[in-house]
Design a protein around this motif. Sequence first.
Motif, mmCIF file in Angstrom:
data_model
loop_
_atom_site.group_PDB
_atom_site.id
_atom_site.type_symbol
_atom_site.label_atom_id
_atom_site.label_comp_id
_atom_site.label_asym_id
_atom_site.label_seq_id
_atom_site.Cartn_x
_atom_site.Cartn_y
_atom_site.Cartn_z
ATOM 1 N N UNK A 241 0.831 -1.200 0.000
ATOM 2 C CA UNK A 241 0.000 0.000 0.000
ATOM 3 C C UNK A 241 0.868 1.253 0.000
ATOM 4 N N UNK A 242 1.984 1.204 0.700
ATOM 5 C CA UNK A 242 2.898 2.346 0.695
ATOM 6 C C UNK A 242 3.483 2.572 -0.687
ATOM 7 N N UNK A 243 3.891 1.503 -1.340
ATOM 8 C CA UNK A 243 4.527 1.625 -2.650
ATOM 9 C C UNK A 243 3.503 1.793 -3.766
ATOM 10 N N UNK A 244 2.258 1.381 -3.512
ATOM 11 C CA UNK A 244 1.192 1.580 -4.472
ATOM 12 C C UNK A 244 1.465 0.910 -5.798
ATOM 13 N N UNK A 245 1.149 1.622 -6.876
ATOM 14 C CA UNK A 245 1.328 1.084 -8.224
ATOM 15 C C UNK A 245 2.714 1.384 -8.784
ATOM 16 N N UNK A 246 3.558 1.925 -7.915
ATOM 17 C CA UNK A 246 4.910 2.248 -8.396
ATOM 18 C C UNK A 246 5.598 0.985 -8.912
ATOM 19 N N UNK A 247 6.195 1.075 -10.078
ATOM 20 C CA UNK A 247 6.892 -0.079 -10.644
ATOM 21 C C UNK A 247 8.311 0.347 -11.023
ATOM 22 N N UNK A 248 9.201 -0.587 -10.915
ATOM 23 C CA UNK A 248 10.573 -0.342 -11.347
ATOM 24 C C UNK A 248 11.175 -1.667 -11.777
ATOM 25 N N UNK A 249 12.164 -1.599 -12.593
ATOM 26 C CA UNK A 249 12.861 -2.813 -13.003
ATOM 27 C C UNK A 249 13.812 -3.215 -11.884
ATOM 28 N N UNK A 250 13.583 -4.378 -11.250
ATOM 29 C CA UNK A 250 14.489 -4.780 -10.168
ATOM 30 C C UNK A 250 15.920 -4.866 -10.673
ATOM 31 N N UNK A 251 16.821 -4.387 -9.851
ATOM 32 C CA UNK A 251 18.238 -4.417 -10.227
ATOM 33 C C UNK A 251 18.812 -5.823 -10.132
ATOM 34 N N UNK A 252 18.169 -6.700 -9.392
ATOM 35 C CA UNK A 252 18.685 -8.052 -9.151
ATOM 36 C C UNK A 252 17.512 -9.018 -9.042
ATOM 37 N N UNK A 253 17.719 -10.258 -9.450
ATOM 38 C CA UNK A 253 16.676 -11.256 -9.232
ATOM 39 C C UNK A 253 16.656 -11.695 -7.772
ATOM 40 N N UNK A 254 17.815 -11.711 -7.132
ATOM 41 C CA UNK A 254 17.924 -12.054 -5.716
ATOM 42 C C UNK A 254 18.692 -10.948 -5.014
ATOM 43 N N UNK A 255 18.024 -10.248 -4.117
ATOM 44 C CA UNK A 255 18.683 -9.213 -3.329
ATOM 45 C C UNK A 255 19.390 -9.814 -2.130
ATOM 46 N N UNK A 256 20.322 -9.078 -1.536
ATOM 47 C CA UNK A 256 20.890 -9.516 -0.251
ATOM 48 C C UNK A 256 19.787 -9.628 0.806
ATOM 49 N N UNK A 257 20.077 -10.337 1.859
ATOM 50 C CA UNK A 257 19.085 -10.542 2.907
ATOM 51 C C UNK A 257 18.623 -9.228 3.537
ATOM 52 N N UNK A 258 19.440 -8.194 3.464
ATOM 53 C CA UNK A 258 19.029 -6.902 4.024
ATOM 54 C C UNK A 258 17.696 -6.455 3.439
ATOM 55 N N UNK A 259 17.423 -6.860 2.179
ATOM 56 C CA UNK A 259 16.148 -6.545 1.529
ATOM 57 C C UNK A 259 15.247 -7.780 1.473
ATOM 58 N N UNK A 260 15.808 -8.901 1.015
ATOM 59 C CA UNK A 260 15.000 -10.106 0.833
ATOM 60 C C UNK A 260 14.510 -10.660 2.170
ATOM 61 N N UNK A 261 15.265 -10.434 3.230
ATOM 62 C CA UNK A 261 14.887 -10.962 4.536
ATOM 63 C C UNK A 261 14.110 -9.982 5.394
ATOM 64 N N UNK A 262 13.775 -8.803 4.837
ATOM 65 C CA UNK A 262 13.091 -7.803 5.667
ATOM 66 C C UNK A 262 11.746 -8.298 6.162
ATOM 67 N N UNK A 263 10.925 -8.825 5.267
ATOM 68 C CA UNK A 263 9.572 -9.202 5.664
ATOM 69 C C UNK A 263 9.566 -10.295 6.733
ATOM 70 N N UNK A 264 10.362 -11.368 6.616
ATOM 71 C CA UNK A 264 10.377 -12.356 7.706
ATOM 72 C C UNK A 264 10.825 -11.761 9.042
ATOM 73 N N UNK A 265 11.878 -10.943 9.019
ATOM 74 C CA UNK A 265 12.391 -10.386 10.278
ATOM 75 C C UNK A 265 11.419 -9.384 10.879
ATOM 76 N N UNK A 266 10.872 -8.497 10.037
ATOM 77 C CA UNK A 266 9.935 -7.499 10.547
ATOM 78 C C UNK A 266 8.693 -8.153 11.111
ATOM 79 N N UNK A 267 8.277 -9.256 10.516
ATOM 80 C CA UNK A 267 7.077 -9.932 10.999
ATOM 81 C C UNK A 267 7.312 -10.613 12.339
#
Length: 490
Positions: A241-267
Motif C-alpha cells: 500500500x505504501x509503494x502503491x502502483x509504483x513499478x521499477x525494473x528490479x536491479x537483481x533477481x535475488x537481493x541480499x538478505x538486508x532486503x529479501x529478509x526484511x519481511x520475515x524479520x519485521x514480521x
Amino acid sequence: MTYTLPTELTVHDIAAIARGAGIRVSASARRDIAEHHRAANTIAETRPVYGRSTGVGANRLTTAAADPTTHGMNLLRSHAVDAGAPFGAETTRAMLAVRLNQLLQPGSGIDPILIDGLERMLAGNHLPEVRRFGSIGTADLPALAGTALALTGERPTSVDGFEPIGPIRADSALPFMSSSALTLAGSALAAARLETLTRAGLAAFALSALAARANPEAFSPEAALAIGSPTSAANAETLNALLGEAVWDPARIQDPFAYRGFLPAASVTTSAVRRLSESAETLCSSAQENPRFFTDRGTVVHHGAFLENWLAHELDATAIALAQSAPLVVGRLRFINDDAFSGLPRFLAPSGGGDSGTMIAEYVAASALGDILAGAAPVSVQSVVLSCGVEDDATFATTALGKLERSIEAFETLLACEILVAVRALRLSDVSDEGMSPAVRRLLELASALPEDLSDRDLRGDVEVAQSLLDGFAEVAAEVRAFTAVAAAS
C-alpha cells in the motif's frame, strides 16, 4: 480525555494517561471494593492470612504481634527502599494508573481509602518519587511501598497540597505492594512505542527498497504466504500500500538478505510486540495480589501469580526480535553506500574527491546495533534466592524491561539513519514522480525537513531531524494500511 476505571486498559490508554489524560473511579466500582473489603475482613477473622496476621518472607510462620496499624506501617517502611535514578513523571503516572485499575478488580481485600488516594494522586499529579533499583520481577515492592508512604504523608509528592490518607493498616499494606504495576506500566509504554516504530520501519524500508530498486517479489503478498507468521500478511499489505502502483525494473533477481529478509524479520518483531501488548494489557486489568480473596467462595488463596514469568518471557522475546531485525538495517545502509551495489556515488557523496558523505551513518547505526545485540541476552532464564531461602526464584522482568527500553532507544537511532540515507539516495536517483506512489510522495514531503546540502558536513542535526520524522512515517503507514483494510472489506 478522561478514562473511567476499572476498564480493560490498552497499552495506548496507559500511554495517554502517562502523558496527562485524566481518570476517575466509577461509583459502582468504589462500592464493590468497599463491600469486598468488608467480606475479606470477615474471612481473615477465621484463618491466618499471609502478611496480615503473619510476617512476610522467611517470617511467614511468625505471628504478627503488633497491632494492625503498626504492623501495616512497619511492612511499608521496611519495604520502601529503592535506589538509583528516579523514573520520570510519565512512567510514574502509568504505574499509578495500572495499580489503581488492578485494585478495582476485586481480589486484594484492600481498604477503599487507598483507591481514593490513588485517584487524587493522579488527578492532581501529586507523584511519588520512584527509583530504578529494587524489583526482581516478583512484584515491585519498593516502588509501591514508597508510593504507599507518600499516600500516608510520610514521603513527599512532586506537587505540594496532597491530602494524606493517614496510616495504612495490615489489611491493606501487603495487598497494596503485591503487584508489578511499575514493570507493567513500563512494558505497556514500551509496547505502545514499538507499535509506532515498527510502522515507521515499514515506511523507512519502502524508501530504501525504492532507492535500491529491490526486487518487490520478496515482500509481496505471495511471499507473506510463504513466510506464514501471524503478521507477515499485514506487513506485506502495508508495504504494498505504501509503494502503491509504483513499478521499477528490479536491479537483481535475488537481493541480499538486508532486503529479501526484511519481511520475515519485521514480521517476527511485529508479532513479538503484539504478544507483549497482550500480556501487559491482560495483567494491567487483573487482580494478582497474594493472597487473593474470593469472597463469593468465602476463601482466600495463597499463590505465586506475582512471579511475572509470562511478562518476562515476552519482554525478552521482543528484545530478541529487535536483534533479528536490526542487523538488516545496517546492511541496507552498507549496500546503499556502496556504489557497486547502488549505482549511486559512493557514500552518496556526489562531489567525489574522497568525500565521506553518509559513511559515518553506518558507524552510528552499528553503534546502536551493539546496544540492541547486547539487550538480546535473556535474563528470564536467570534466578536468585533471597529471604533466608524462602524466596527462591525471580523472573527479573524488571531487568528485561530495562534492556528492552535501551534497545528501543537504539532502534529509533537505526531507523533515523535509514531514513537519512534512503532519502539522500532517492534525491540522487533517477526515480521520477511518476514512479512514486502518493504515500511515498507524502513520506518525502515529511522528509523535506532534511537539509538538501550533500557536501561533507556535520550530520548530527540530520540524524535528529530524521528521528523526529518517525511518528509521521508511522502515521502514513497506519493510514494506508487502514485504507487498504477498508477497501478489502467493501
